[in-house]
Design a protein around this motif. Structure first.
Motif, mmCIF file in Angstrom:
data_model
loop_
_atom_site.group_PDB
_atom_site.id
_atom_site.type_symbol
_atom_site.label_atom_id
_atom_site.label_comp_id
_atom_site.label_asym_id
_atom_site.label_seq_id
_atom_site.Cartn_x
_atom_site.Cartn_y
_atom_site.Cartn_z
ATOM 1 N N MET B 1 -9.017 12.284 8.586
ATOM 2 C CA MET B 1 -9.695 11.546 7.503
ATOM 3 C C MET B 1 -8.873 11.595 6.226
ATOM 4 N N LEU B 2 -8.517 12.838 5.826
ATOM 5 C CA LEU B 2 -7.702 12.968 4.615
ATOM 6 C C LEU B 2 -6.378 12.237 4.778
ATOM 7 N N LYS B 3 -5.848 12.311 6.001
ATOM 8 C CA LYS B 3 -4.582 11.633 6.258
ATOM 9 C C LYS B 3 -4.750 10.121 6.056
ATOM 10 N N ASP B 4 -5.897 9.592 6.520
ATOM 11 C CA ASP B 4 -6.141 8.155 6.369
ATOM 12 C C ASP B 4 -6.183 7.750 4.903
ATOM 13 N N ILE B 5 -6.668 8.686 4.050
ATOM 14 C CA ILE B 5 -6.800 8.335 2.640
ATOM 15 C C ILE B 5 -5.480 8.512 1.905
ATOM 16 N N PHE B 6 -4.818 9.642 2.172
ATOM 17 C CA PHE B 6 -3.697 9.983 1.307
ATOM 18 C C PHE B 6 -2.326 9.661 1.885
ATOM 19 N N VAL B 7 -2.201 9.530 3.193
ATOM 20 C CA VAL B 7 -0.871 9.345 3.774
ATOM 21 C C VAL B 7 -0.677 7.940 4.321
ATOM 22 N N THR B 8 -1.588 7.541 5.225
ATOM 23 C CA THR B 8 -1.382 6.289 5.947
ATOM 24 C C THR B 8 -1.161 5.076 5.035
ATOM 25 N N PRO B 9 -2.004 4.889 3.981
ATOM 26 C CA PRO B 9 -1.785 3.697 3.159
ATOM 27 C C PRO B 9 -0.391 3.625 2.568
ATOM 28 N N PHE B 10 0.122 4.785 2.098
ATOM 29 C CA PHE B 10 1.438 4.762 1.474
ATOM 30 C C PHE B 10 2.522 4.540 2.518
ATOM 31 N N ALA B 11 2.313 5.119 3.704
ATOM 32 C CA ALA B 11 3.260 4.891 4.781
ATOM 33 C C ALA B 11 3.307 3.403 5.121
ATOM 34 N N ASP B 12 2.116 2.772 5.146
ATOM 35 C CA ASP B 12 2.068 1.331 5.419
ATOM 36 C C ASP B 12 2.833 0.547 4.374
ATOM 37 N N MET B 13 2.654 0.956 3.112
ATOM 38 C CA MET B 13 3.325 0.236 2.027
ATOM 39 C C MET B 13 4.830 0.298 2.202
ATOM 40 N N VAL B 14 5.339 1.495 2.517
ATOM 41 C CA VAL B 14 6.791 1.644 2.648
ATOM 42 C C VAL B 14 7.285 0.918 3.886
ATOM 43 N N ALA B 15 6.465 0.963 4.941
ATOM 44 C CA ALA B 15 6.909 0.363 6.193
ATOM 45 C C ALA B 15 7.025 -1.153 6.091
ATOM 46 N N ALA B 16 6.138 -1.775 5.302
ATOM 47 C CA ALA B 16 6.181 -3.239 5.208
ATOM 48 C C ALA B 16 6.249 -3.660 3.743
ATOM 49 N N PRO B 17 7.395 -3.505 3.131
ATOM 50 C CA PRO B 17 7.490 -3.808 1.689
ATOM 51 C C PRO B 17 7.228 -5.279 1.386
ATOM 52 N N ASP B 18 7.542 -6.163 2.330
ATOM 53 C CA ASP B 18 7.306 -7.584 2.053
ATOM 54 C C ASP B 18 5.809 -7.866 1.959
ATOM 55 N N PHE B 19 5.025 -7.200 2.812
ATOM 56 C CA PHE B 19 3.569 -7.380 2.759
ATOM 57 C C PHE B 19 3.017 -6.809 1.456
ATOM 58 N N LEU B 20 3.578 -5.646 1.057
ATOM 59 C CA LEU B 20 3.162 -5.053 -0.212
ATOM 60 C C LEU B 20 3.403 -6.029 -1.358
ATOM 61 N N LEU B 21 4.594 -6.667 -1.332
ATOM 62 C CA LEU B 21 4.917 -7.639 -2.379
ATOM 63 C C LEU B 21 3.920 -8.790 -2.374
ATOM 64 N N GLN B 22 3.566 -9.236 -1.173
ATOM 65 C CA GLN B 22 2.600 -10.329 -1.061
ATOM 66 C C GLN B 22 1.259 -9.929 -1.690
ATOM 67 N N VAL B 23 0.827 -8.710 -1.367
ATOM 68 C CA VAL B 23 -0.437 -8.218 -1.918
ATOM 69 C C VAL B 23 -0.349 -8.151 -3.435
ATOM 70 N N LEU B 24 0.761 -7.605 -3.927
ATOM 71 C CA LEU B 24 0.917 -7.480 -5.375
ATOM 72 C C LEU B 24 0.917 -8.848 -6.035
ATOM 73 N N TRP B 25 1.555 -9.814 -5.401
ATOM 74 C CA TRP B 25 1.621 -11.159 -5.981
ATOM 75 C C TRP B 25 0.222 -11.765 -6.080
ATOM 76 N N GLU B 26 -0.560 -11.604 -5.005
ATOM 77 C CA GLU B 26 -1.908 -12.151 -5.057
ATOM 78 C C GLU B 26 -2.764 -11.445 -6.096
ATOM 79 N N GLY B 27 -2.548 -10.116 -6.196
ATOM 80 C CA GLY B 27 -3.250 -9.375 -7.235
ATOM 81 C C GLY B 27 -2.874 -9.870 -8.619
ATOM 82 N N LEU B 28 -1.608 -10.158 -8.795
ATOM 83 C CA LEU B 28 -1.134 -10.629 -10.097
ATOM 84 C C LEU B 28 -1.790 -11.956 -10.463
ATOM 85 N N VAL B 29 -1.871 -12.854 -9.467
ATOM 86 C CA VAL B 29 -2.449 -14.178 -9.757
ATOM 87 C C VAL B 29 -3.917 -14.035 -10.173
#
Lengths: 358, 317
Positions: B1-29
């Motif tokens: 559970m703690l891993k799901d909160i504190f580790v996995t999301p950041f690992a996902d971000m690093v693993a798929a930086p293009d998706f992270l950028l997409q998310v950030l762009w939509e957030g920006l808009v």
């Protein structure tokens, strides 16, 4: 003439501070109660019960709860509907987990849960004030409604995501659910509303009420004269949320019969805030006047085109209603910002000194 | 559970930086649109201490008027001008009918009055234009609709041209507004009223004129937001909810601060998108966007009761 106070002498402070210093007030109240307890039930039709009497009582109770918080303790809240939801869902869970429980006790007890949630969301009020607090209560509003939707345990994993009120009886008489008759439900609602109103009147007249009013008028000054702000604000949140929670339980169990999470969305919060403000902040009676206006008016407006025979689509009538209610709110705010209760107070003053106003 | 909160999301971000950028762009808009609406709130609040709840419905009303006028056969750009005229008339009538009789009333009364206006506009809008979802006249206004696909780090990043336009136009509008507030006489009058009502009145600034002006500016902002949001989601009364999003922005940034509105809007836009994608959907069943911004603002407010950029609250007895 009717309201002449001549001859009613007070010989002690106690008599002066009694609930009804003027005898006519007590008589008037007795007449209203007689109407509510005897004459309305004898004469009302099913339609009147379902569209006017029961909802007006429930909405006034919710507005009374909000008024304790906003009108007496000065903490503006926009999350009333969510706290009603807490009461309704708590009642539903209690009834389904413990089917042997007396439904009226369950309704009264469900307020305890909303009081707990209310205190939790009231804690920020110790630091946040004014409009910031109002927006903070919106956090409760949106978060709780989201929770009602996502936490399947709350609605017993129904496929529809809605809660259905089962048939509940006390000593063989159905008080809730499809089998219950309107008149029983009306009496249950009326009884609970009367009880809570009496408690509220006495609370606001007593020590706690004065503490709330001092907090409302200026909290720093209140703190300086030795009022414990934390106690004052949190008790206001607790009492207010309790009443609102009970109103929510009545709303679903005695009137709607079923509820979806979006029933407790923000429009309901605003409707109750309208009632409290149009009725008069810081008044108990105002809530009833406000509810009669806000709940009763659209019902009457819906009837107008029918009786006059004007062919308008019901959707248009609905929208016209919204417009009219909106303009009425503005109108009342301009004419009497202190609400209908203040209007009545003025009329009463005038009646007492009539016909010699000087 | 703690891993799901504190580790996995950041690992996902690093693993798929293009998706992270997409998310950030939509957030920006969305963030820039929140900022825009919040700016309308702030202007009105600063100059009149009115917490204008009707801002959200003004967005819907402006968009509906524009689409409605166009459906009567009026060319798109003339419809825009006419809509601006409608918004001006609206601002003027609100000032004359509602605000002027209520001058000097407690804040909550004025706040309620704006809710009254909201109801009036909802009812009126539905009667005149109907409640069904309409399509924004994106192409007629010459807003590009295609998309560009970038490939950072071999990934995929899709930028809707519409979104790019929105960001550019909104940024330009903010810049124009700031210039207007800082370098023109009327702008300075608005800020003077915000600083000190009495002093501003005593040097001859007309309260009425400024109020009409700020409500009109709020109307212009409403129209721009309405076009931008309507082009993405269609024009209906559901648009009103984005105005609720501007409220936590105000809490976060402070009710009086123009900088706060802009920075708060961008922060909330970005953070709520990140939270929804990386924490909300996997862990909490999604749709956390309805409340995340409020809870975030609440937490910030616990530490800074006047918001990040609000005026320091000084209390006297």
């Amino acid at each position: 003439m009717l309201y002449r106070t001549a001859g009613q002498f007070k010989t002690s402070y106690q008599a002066d501070q009694a609930l009804f210093p003027v005898r006519q007030d007590a008589v008037l109240l007795a007449v209203i109660l007689a109407f509510a307890y005897v004459i309305f039930p004898l004469t009302a039709s099913e339609f009147t019960f379902q569209t006017l009497l029961i909802p007006i009582l429930i909405y006034s109770l919710a507005a009374l709860g909000l008024n304790i918080l906003t009108g007496f303790a000065g903490q503006l809240s926009l999350g009333t509907a969510a706290f009603m939801g807490v009461g309704a869902y708590a009642c539903y869970k209690m009834i389904t987990l413990m089917p042997w429980m007396n439904p009226i006790l369950a309704i009264l007890f469900s307020g305890v849960f909303s009081a707990g949630v209310g205190v939790a969301f009231g804690i920020p009020s110790l630091r946040i004030k004014g409009f910031y607090l109002a927006i903070a209560t919106l956090a409760a509003q949106f978060f709780l409604v989201w929770l009602f939707e996502k936490w399947a345990w709350l609605y017993n994993y129904n496929a529809s995501g809605a809660i259905q009120v089962p048939n509940l009886d006390i000593f063989g008489i159905y008080v809730a659910g499809p089998l219950a008759s309107s008149i029983t439900q009306y009496y249950v609602v009326l009884g609970i509303v009367t009880l809570l109103t009496v408690i509220c009147i006495n609370l606001t007249r007593g020590n706690l009420g004065r503490t709330w009013k001092a907090t409302r008028d200026m909290d720093i000054a209140a703190e300086l004269i030795g009022i414990n702000l934390m106690k004052s604000k949190l008790t206001a949140f607790a009492v207010s949320s309790y009443i609102v929670g009970v109103a929510g339980a009545l709303f679903v169990f005695m009137w709607r019969g079923a509820a979806e999470p979006n029933l407790f969305d923000i429009p309901l919060s605003f409707q109750i805030l309208f009632i409290a403000i149009i009725g008069g902040l810081g008044s108990v009676m105002g809530n009833y006047l406000g509810a009669i206006l806000i709940v009763g008016l659209p019902v009457l407006l819906n009837l107008v085109p029918e009786t006059l025979g004007i062919p308008i689509k019901s959707a248009t009538v609905e929208h016209l209603n919204i417009m009219i209610v909106g303009s009425l709110i503005v109108f009342f705010l301009i004419v009497e910002p202190h609400g209908l209760a203040q209007l009545w107070r003025l009329i009463r003053e005038k009646l007492i000194i009539w016909p010699f106003p000087h | 559970m703690l891993k799901d909160i504190f580790v996995t999301p950041f690992a996902d971000m690093v693993a798929a930086p293009d998706f992270l950028l997409q998310v950030l762009w939509e957030g920006l808009v969305s963030g820039i649109l929140y900022a825009l609406i919040a700016l309308g709130f702030v202007l009105i609040f600063r100059s009149s201490r009115i917490f204008n709840f009707a801002q959200g419905i003004m967005v819907v009303f402006a968009a509906l008027t524009l689409v409605g006028l166009h459906s009567f056969g009026i060319p798109a750009w003339i419809a825009v001008v006419l809509t601006l005229g409608v918004m001006y008339v609206l601002a003027m009538s609100i000032e004359r009918v509602v605000l002027r009789p209520l001058v000097g009333q407690p804040d909550i009364i004025l706040f309620m009055a704006t809710i009254g206006i909201t109801l009036f506009l909802i009812g009126g809008g539905e009667i005149i234009f109907g409640g069904e979802n309409k399509v924004m006249i994106t192409e007629e206004l010459g807003i590009p609709t295609g998309d560009s696909v970038l490939e950072p780090w071999g990934g995929l990043l899709i930028l809707q041209h519409l979104d790019i336009t929105v960001v550019v136009v909104a940024a330009a509008l903010v810049a124009v507004l700031l210039a207007f507030l800082n370098y023109t006489q009327m702008g300075r009058a608005i800020r003077a009223l915000g600083d000190d009502h009495q002093a501003a009145l005593s040097v001859g600034i007309s309260l009425q004129t400024v109020w009409v002006l700020v409500w009109f500016i709020a109307g212009i902002i409403a129209l721009v937001t309405g076009i931008a949001w309507g082009a993405r989601a269609g024009v209906s009364f559901a648009l009103e909810v984005i105005a609720y999003k501007a409220l936590p922005v105000l809490m976060l940034g402070g009710l009086e601060s123009i900088t706060g509105a802009i920075i708060g809007g961008l922060m909330i836009g970005l953070l709520e998108k990140l939270f929804e994608i990386y924490w909300g959907q996997p862990l909490m069943g999604g749709n956390t966007e309805t409340w995340f911004a409020f809870v975030l603002a609440l937490i910030v407010l616990l530490f800074r009761p006047q918001g990040l950029f609000g005026e320091k609250i000084i209390e006297r007895v």
